[in-house]
Enzyme design. Structure first.
Site, PDB file in Angstrom:
ATOM      1  CD  GLU A  49      57.038 -90.870 -25.591  1.00  0.00           C
ATOM      2  OE1 GLU A  49      56.962 -89.774 -24.986  1.00  0.00           O
ATOM      3  OE2 GLU A  49      56.870 -90.979 -26.816  1.00  0.00           O
TER       4      GLU A  49
ATOM      5  CG  ASP B  65      62.145 -86.539 -33.612  1.00  0.00           C
ATOM      6  OD1 ASP B  65      62.766 -87.404 -32.983  1.00  0.00           O
ATOM      7  OD2 ASP B  65      60.919 -86.388 -33.497  1.00  0.00           O
TER       8      ASP B  65
ATOM      9  CD  GLU C 147      50.864 -88.208 -36.157  1.00  0.00           C
ATOM     10  OE1 GLU C 147      51.302 -89.071 -35.387  1.00  0.00           O
ATOM     11  OE2 GLU C 147      51.296 -87.033 -36.159  1.00  0.00           O
TER      12      GLU C 147
ATOM     13  CD  GLU D 180      56.157 -82.253 -32.271  1.00  0.00           C
ATOM     14  OE1 GLU D 180      56.514 -83.020 -31.365  1.00  0.00           O
ATOM     15  OE2 GLU D 180      54.974 -82.170 -32.681  1.00  0.00           O
TER      16      GLU D 180
ATOM     17  CB  THR E 145      62.707 -82.976 -27.047  1.00  0.00           C
ATOM     18  OG1 THR E 145      62.086 -83.147 -28.311  1.00  0.00           O
ATOM     19  CG2 THR E 145      62.357 -84.134 -26.117  1.00  0.00           C
TER      20      THR E 145
END
EC number: 3.2.1.-
Length: 888
Positions: free
Chosen positions: A103, A250, A344, A362, A448
């Site tokens: 993160e 991902d 989710e 996304e 991302t």
């Protein structure tokens, strides 16, 4: 869509961004994130811990850093200049705090590098940032060195966490004992680390990121070319052997392709294409993307999908594979149209699996890329829907609040930094024309986290050899790979309806059909053998089903109490493939057991404050009652002003009945049964009741949802709706009464649209009231529901249904189900049972109740020794057990 409409929507995005950004700066900065319901900053250590989610917070003004390049994309150069000065002046990166390497890399390091990229671009143009001298890059380099200690492993894979001040191994670091990390956590570093090396000329960052990627590639499962979700950072063994394109994996795939775009190394594209071929062979089951086992990729590992896979259509656009991108995106859009947001996680038949939605970007990202690829105005309408839903359901006075439960519309006191970093960037670019931009977005690649890195980095400070290392691991057939993406002007020359023709078969996929996906075995055999028997289709009275069970090594035993017991022995199966099907069948039975138990519980209800100045923006999660009006059957709910009754406990005749008449009564929990309270207020003329917990500080954030049971007698005489609020949520209504006196609420099964007309009228009358709501805090449903009857004070609660409090356990060897003609799967956690196939949105509630009552399953806890199962299946069993504990 007309140019005027596009410009209007672009301006609306700018206004929404201003609302979120200004509230963060006013109420939260320098804290990492804004808490939009209570209008304050989230400071780690000062708020209750949220577990791993808090690892993104490092006391470094996360949201501001994450938003820097968004300001420039939205043409807010003045605000950008001020923000950069604040970051340089105020942000400290040397805090004694443990943060997530992943993160911190994508949000903070990426944010600083994105800010630096646009800062030097603006400086070059000569109008803004003339004073800038690379300060953000210096901070990025400082942070890069603080992340490097995490890479001190023999494999080169980084530890998942690092202490910003003390690193990993230091006695005061409080980290460094972890053994596992997710594939995305270790494989989503190359863009930021390579950019840092190229900007600074210091090669060590790019070297470390490449080593981690090389190790993951080497450890891929060689026969399937898939990777697992988590890996041991010391040994390289796969810990979780399921594979998909969602959470945990991902951005590893995303960074392989984008590393080729940014850095130009052929090996990255070859690796991506190898993985992509495996994804389309095993995981893609159009329009679904389902997790499989890396060693047995024909075997699905889940019956649900998580929302993070919504990025994948956008990545397919970059790859140039447009058709499956359109299909998956359309399926996701249908789910959004059903629930307003993407839950989710949701099942293969599109029911909610995990109900929260933290305003993830996304889907907006994929919408932007598909519009760029096709030019189809349909995707502008999709973007318009996203804007409307955000404003209607997520907007609150101090920003935008995450959804705690998409079914009820309840909020969570949370606005993640990625909402400002990504959501508004993609939505604005969707509607912006080239002349609206102050720079060419095509000169940059998105990380991302949607941070901008300039493409000219590919030819700058090339300290790393471009030797193609991929061929050392595998022999690749280059004929399978495209080295350039197809030109979309050629792709859609004579058929502007191309995209629509792909979407059309899917437009009713959520509401009017139940796609189960074609099994890979069935697909490869064409019209050969039937697909394996699924647990949801099993009928204990069907002779054909019993024969299939026998073939799979599953025996059926009738018990004296009327139940049947299923026991599987893999050694008794007709073949190894049949044993594999049997193992999956047993696991599905276990999952359906869990669903059935949850189906016996009533879903959460909503209390929505609709009067001035709230107008439906505050939604409180309420516990249901097993008596009184069923709000799920009265879609309009019950609306009225609230009044506190006397006596407050409601256990005797109401003395202020005149005030209570035609109102919704507020009362305190305790001293008598819930049903007695309901009868007393109904007698006084109340149209509904809200019971407020007397336990100081209780909240649905931390406690299981409370379900009010009857008193053991017939409660048909109670006709008004009754709901239960925990102390924290109840105080929000009591505080509103103290401040505004007349407070009107709506009791319903889920939140309704806000009263926009009244809100607009009120804004004209009093524009200064918008800051009075700092006490608002909406909360939502916890996922466990306990049915409890109140008893007189001093005595313990009577649990009316002890079995509902703790789910039964069954292993993959032995389960018991009721002997019945059909087996109907339950729904997700604490959700309203839904028919498996629905015609439109208005499915009859009576059918839901019938499904619930006819589908109860009792499970036997008998355990068979694991030794009785062939060693060949141990790997699958471990994977199935991991599925039970699966978390995003």
């Amino acid at each position: 869509m007309s140019k005027e409409e596009k410009r209007r929507l672009g301006n609306q995005v700018l206004e929404m961004f201003d609302h979120a950004y200004s509230n963060y700066m006013e109420h939260a900065y320098p804290a990492d994130e804004l808490m939009p319901l209570t209008c304050r900053g989230r400071v780690r250590g000062q708020e209750p811990s949220r577990g791993d989610v808090d690892d993104a917070l490092g006391k470094f003004s996360l949201t501001l850093i994450d938003t820097l390049d968004t300001l420039v994309v939205l043409n807010k150069t003045k605000e950008f200049e001020e923000a950069v000065k604040k970051v340089i002046k105020d942000v400290n990166l040397d805090n004694d705090i443990v943060v997530s390497v992943f993160e911190t890399n994508i949000r903070v390091l990426g944010g600083l590098l994105g800010g630096h990229s646009v800062a030097i671009m603006l400086k070059e143009k000569g109008e803004h940032m003339q004073w800038y001298n690379g300060e953000l890059l210096h901070m990025a380099k400082e942070l890069g060195y603080k992340l490097l200690p995490a890479f001190n492993t023999t494999s080169g894979l980084p530890y998942p966490r690092v202490n910003l001040k003390f690193g990993v191994r230091h006695p005061e670091a409080r980290t460094g004992t972890e053994t596992d990390t997710c594939t995305a956590c270790a494989g989503t570093l190359i863009l930021e680390f390579a950019a840092l090396s190229r900007f600074t000329g210091t090669s060590i960052f790019e070297e470390y990121a490449r080593k981690a990627l090389d190790f993951i590639w080497e450890k891929r499962q060689r026969s399937s070319n898939l990777v697992g979700v988590t890996i041991n950072i010391h040994t390289g063994d796969w810990v979780r052997k399921d594979s998909g394109v969602g959470a945990g994996i991902d951005s590893y795939y995303e960074y392989l392709l984008k590393a080729y775009v940014l850095l130009g190394d052929d090996s990255f594209l070859e690796r991506f294409n190898t993985h992509y071929d495996a994804i389309m062979r095993y995981i893609s089951q159009p329009p679904l993307l389902l997790d499989v086992h890396i060693h047995k990729p024909m075997l699905n590992a889940r019956t649900w999908m998580d929302s993070l896979l919504a990025f994948f259509p956008g990545l397919q656009v970059l790859k140039g594979d447009i058709r499956p991108a359109i299909e998956t995106h359309e399926m996701l859009y249908q789910v959004i149209k059903k629930h307003n947001f993407l839950p989710e996680a949701f099942t293969t038949d599109f029911r909610v699996h995990w109900a929260q939605h933290p305003l993830r970007p996304e889907f907006a990202e994929s919408t932007y890329f598909l519009y760029k690829a096709t030019g189809d105005p349909y995707y502008l309408e999709v973007g318009k829907t996203l804007i409307e839903n955000l404003n209607k359901y997520a907007r609150v006075p101090c920003g935008f609040a995450a959804m705690k439960d998409v079914r009820t519309g309840s909020h969570e006191d949370r606005m993640d930094s990625f909402f400002l970093a990504e959501m508004f960037k993609y939505l604005y670019l969707l509607f912006a024309d080239k002349e609206d931009m102050i720079f060419d977005i095509e000169d940059y690649i998105f990380t991302t986290e949607a941070h901008l890195l300039p493409l000219w980095l590919s030819t700058t400070n090339q300290t790393i050899s471009k030797k193609n290392t991929t061929t050392e691991y595998t022999e690749l057939d280059d004929s399978n790979f495209d080295w350039t993406c197809p030109n979309t002007q050629i792709l859609f020359p004579n058929d502007p309806m191309f995209a629509q023709s792909i979407r059309e078969p899917l437009k009713n996929v959520v509401d009017k059909s139940c796609p189960r996906g074609i099994s890979r075995a069935e697909e490869s055999l064409g019209s050969g053998p039937k697909p394996p028997l699924r647990a949801r289709d099993f009928m204990a009275s069907n002779p054909e089903h019993l024969e299939i069970l026998k073939k799979m090594g599953v025996s059926l035993i009738h018990l004296k109490d009327g139940r049947v017991q299923l026991v599987q022995h893999a050694v008794q199966a007709a073949s190894s493939l049949d044993a594999e099907d049997g193992l999956r069948f047993m696991q599905e039975m276990i999952e359906l057991s869990s669903q059935q138990q949850k189906e016996q519980q009533l879903p959460p209800r909503a209390v929505q404050i609709v009067s001035h100045p709230f107008f439906g923006r505050v939604v409180l999660t309420a516990g249901p009652a097993q008596f009184g009006m069923d709000l799920s059957k009265h879609k309009s709910g019950t609306r009225g002003f609230v009044v506190t009754i006397k006596p407050y406990n409601g256990c005797s005749e109401i003395t202020n009945s005149e005030a209570v008449k035609e109102k919704i009564a507020l009362m305190q929990r305790g001293q008598c049964m819930f049903a007695e309270k309901a009868r007393n207020i109904q007698k006084a003329g109340a149209i509904g009741g809200i019971v407020i917990d007397d336990n100081e500080g209780s909240s649905s954030d931390t406690a299981p949802l409370f379900q009010m049971a009857g008193d053991g007698k017939n409660t048909d005489d109670i006709t008004i709706p009754m709901l239960f609020l925990f102390n924290k949520e109840g105080n929000i209504i009591l505080d509103a009464i103290r401040e505004y006196e007349a407070v009107e609420v709506l009791l319903s099964d889920k939140a309704k649209d806000r009263d926009l007309e009244m809100e607009n009228m009120d804004q004209k009358l009093s524009e200064n009231d918008s800051h009075k709501q700092n006490s608002e805090e909406a909360s939502s449903a916890s996922q466990d529901v306990a049915a409890v009857s109140e008893e007189p004070e001093g005595e313990s609660s009577d649990v009316t249904d002890p079995d509902s409090l703790s789910p039964a356990h069954a292993d993959s060897d032995s389960v018991s189900i009721s002997d019945q003609d059909s087996y109907t799967p339950g729904t997700d956690e604490a959700s309203t049972p839904e028919p498996a196939c629905m015609q439109g949105d208005n499915q009859p509630q009576e059918q839901k109740t019938e499904t619930e009552s006819n589908s109860k399953v009792n499970w036997d806890n008998k355990v068979q020794p694991m030794e009785s199962i062939l060693a060949d299946w141990n790997e699958d069993i471990e994977a199935f057990e991991m599925m039970e504990k699966d978390e995003l």
